[in-house]
Design an enzyme around this catalytic site. Sequence first.
Site, PDB file in Angstrom:
ATOM      1  N   GLY A  88      -6.038  18.251  -0.863  1.00 44.56           N
ATOM      2  CA  GLY A  88      -6.084  18.957  -1.984  1.00 44.56           C
ATOM      3  C   GLY A  88      -4.622  19.764  -2.436  1.00 44.56           C
ATOM      4  O   GLY A  88      -4.716  20.792  -2.878  1.00 44.56           O
ATOM      5  N   VAL A  89      -3.613  18.727  -2.798  1.00 43.97           N
ATOM      6  CA  VAL A  89      -2.379  19.203  -3.343  1.00 43.97           C
ATOM      7  C   VAL A  89      -1.873  18.436  -4.246  1.00 43.97           C
ATOM      8  O   VAL A  89      -2.241  17.045  -4.211  1.00 43.97           O
ATOM      9  CB  VAL A  89      -1.310  19.547  -2.256  1.00 43.97           C
ATOM     10  CG1 VAL A  89      -1.725  20.509  -1.380  1.00 43.97           C
ATOM     11  CG2 VAL A  89      -1.148  18.092  -1.397  1.00 43.97           C
ATOM     12  N   ILE A 112       1.393  16.625  -5.822  1.00 42.49           N
ATOM     13  CA  ILE A 112       2.934  16.860  -5.260  1.00 42.49           C
ATOM     14  C   ILE A 112       3.825  15.922  -6.148  1.00 42.49           C
ATOM     15  O   ILE A 112       3.413  15.165  -6.682  1.00 42.49           O
ATOM     16  CB  ILE A 112       3.002  16.167  -3.837  1.00 42.49           C
ATOM     17  CG1 ILE A 112       2.164  15.034  -3.805  1.00 42.49           C
ATOM     18  CG2 ILE A 112       2.286  17.369  -2.524  1.00 42.49           C
ATOM     19  CD1 ILE A 112       2.313  14.263  -2.239  1.00 42.49           C
ATOM     20  N   GLY A 119      -0.576 -18.299  -3.996  1.00 41.05           N
ATOM     21  CA  GLY A 119      -1.325 -19.031  -2.793  1.00 41.05           C
ATOM     22  C   GLY A 119      -0.996 -18.555  -1.383  1.00 41.05           C
ATOM     23  O   GLY A 119      -1.949 -18.802  -0.576  1.00 41.05           O
ATOM     24  N   ASN A 120       0.252 -17.929  -1.195  1.00 39.33           N
ATOM     25  CA  ASN A 120       0.426 -17.386   0.190  1.00 39.33           C
ATOM     26  C   ASN A 120      -0.175 -15.955   0.347  1.00 39.33           C
ATOM     27  O   ASN A 120      -0.251 -15.654   1.457  1.00 39.33           O
ATOM     28  CB  ASN A 120       1.974 -17.132   0.064  1.00 39.33           C
ATOM     29  CG  ASN A 120       2.705 -18.522   0.528  1.00 39.33           C
ATOM     30  OD1 ASN A 120       3.341 -18.859  -0.087  1.00 39.33           O
ATOM     31  ND2 ASN A 120       2.341 -18.609   1.870  1.00 39.33           N
ATOM     32  N   SER A 121      -0.845 -15.326  -0.929  1.00 37.30           N
ATOM     33  CA  SER A 121      -1.421 -14.119  -0.842  1.00 37.30           C
ATOM     34  C   SER A 121      -2.544 -14.055   0.293  1.00 37.30           C
ATOM     35  O   SER A 121      -3.308 -14.830   0.214  1.00 37.30           O
ATOM     36  CB  SER A 121      -1.908 -13.784  -2.184  1.00 37.30           C
ATOM     37  OG  SER A 121      -1.018 -13.629  -3.207  1.00 37.30           O
ATOM     38  N   ASP A 161      -4.849  -3.325  -1.317  1.00 38.40           N
ATOM     39  CA  ASP A 161      -4.915  -4.647  -1.677  1.00 38.40           C
ATOM     40  C   ASP A 161      -5.405  -5.539  -0.463  1.00 38.40           C
ATOM     41  O   ASP A 161      -4.775  -6.777  -0.296  1.00 38.40           O
ATOM     42  CB  ASP A 161      -3.794  -5.314  -2.546  1.00 38.40           C
ATOM     43  CG  ASP A 161      -3.902  -6.847  -3.032  1.00 38.40           C
ATOM     44  OD1 ASP A 161      -5.269  -6.908  -3.351  1.00 38.40           O
ATOM     45  OD2 ASP A 161      -2.975  -7.559  -3.154  1.00 38.40           O
ATOM     46  N   HIS A 190      -7.224  -9.222  -4.176  1.00 39.71           N
ATOM     47  CA  HIS A 190      -6.840  -9.657  -5.261  1.00 39.71           C
ATOM     48  C   HIS A 190      -7.343 -11.227  -5.325  1.00 39.71           C
ATOM     49  O   HIS A 190      -7.542 -11.935  -6.181  1.00 39.71           O
ATOM     50  CB  HIS A 190      -5.729  -9.685  -5.866  1.00 39.71           C
ATOM     51  CG  HIS A 190      -4.684 -10.389  -5.335  1.00 39.71           C
ATOM     52  ND1 HIS A 190      -3.813  -9.829  -4.481  1.00 39.71           N
ATOM     53  CD2 HIS A 190      -4.263 -11.656  -5.420  1.00 39.71           C
ATOM     54  CE1 HIS A 190      -2.864 -10.728  -3.981  1.00 39.71           C
ATOM     55  NE2 HIS A 190      -3.177 -11.856  -4.763  1.00 39.71           N
TER      56      HIS A 190
END
Length: 476
Positions: free
Chosen positions: A281-282, A284, A226-228, A153, A123
């Site tokens: 392919g399940v 759940i 800003g820490n992201s 992310d 992001h």
Amino acid sequence: MRKSIILKVIIAGILLVAIGIFAGYRLGGNGQDRGFTEVIGFPQSFADVAAAVSPAVVNISTTTTVRVPGNPFRHFFGPEEESPFGDFFRRYYGDIPDREMKQQSLGSGFVIDKAGFIVTNNHVVEGADEIKVRFADGKEYTARVVGRDQKTDLALIKISSLFKDIPTLSFGDPERMRVGDWVLAVGNPFGLEHTVTQGIISATGRIIGAGQYDNFIQTSAPINPGNSGGPLVNLKGEVIGINTAIVATGQGIGFAIPSSMAKTVISDLKEKGKVTRGWIGVAIQNLTPELAQSFGAPDTRGALVSDTVEGGPAAAAGLQQGDIITGFNGKEIRTVNDLSRAVAETPVRKAVPVRVVRKGQTMTFTVTIEELKEERMASRPRASRDDLGVAVANITPRLAERLKITDKTGVVVIEVLPGSQADEAGIQPGDLIKEVNRTPVRNVNEYQAAMEKLKKGTPVVLLLKRGGQTFYVSIK
């Protein structure tokens, strides 16, 4: 005599304290000299760690072009020709053209190798036209996106030019970290470059609703906008998490992506520019106590298979609807998220053992992993209302067309009585009921027959299909 005894006790106490302090200075878990405060868990300073980590942390600024409509009311009232205020809009705003604006944002990241690859959050750089990275010494470089992964992310960018001896950080093992261990967060909160904050690991394995691969480290180290993308490091200076989210209404509640997950994602982004994930392919869902009892499970641990994809890896291996997956490739499966992460991280074409509980019996199947593809992902008919508070009807061509039903068997929920047991269980009009207590129902007659067999006070387990998704619902 009495004073002599008291004096001896005081002297003995002083000696014991002195010995304890001396031992505290001399003894450490690794045999090295450490201060008394370190022995009881309080480092004298974090300065050495901060000094070692900061040179490899970068501040990221991005510029993104956004389009601003010339008519500010367009999105509120729709097209001018369809609005009763069309003449007014054309007179006062019709000649104002749309315009483009430059939008800037800030984030953080850290260098992982000498080639200039930098890890950050998706992001932070998503949609950016220009990316600039600034090091602690003030040097600034242009970067390009190597690859992004929205599901976790995470993003990998690369600076276009390098300086000699570029500093780097290495990944640590978050699995060895314990709740209560010290950590540092380094980043660019509110544009305050290379801010270092300190805290502890508050919890691990947090699920915060960010996606199916949620597995966050919670920390008390202050994290702000800003820490992201910045690193969360242990006292060895190793990255054990990538800071990514906060609780806006709280203090000291931040979340980081574990580096064990990030390493796999970053490796794929570096090699292929995208992430390759496994698929079996399940469909759940998590077990409730009622579902666990109905399916013969001892507790709620495991992932309940509510559907299998025809021809998919799980179905080909022998897994069935109603199986409870409790182990995958040697890992214990307690929740749906455990299984989703385990499958996603497994290499494509690898054959792995899958442990399931079926009707109270433990069985093991060998499933070959495939690659996850994005694309895998009027008058009322006469209805019958039951004691649960639902009215159902047979599938008719008109119902099938209106509700986009492709199934040929089952009964359609036409109405749910407000406040009924079915309403409390979350059943909705349009749902397709496929089974009652593991008994398939093809039409209203079979549904009524299955309901009549139920004993008063016993739980009812319905297999529903809604919008292409199949899942179980338990009603007390």
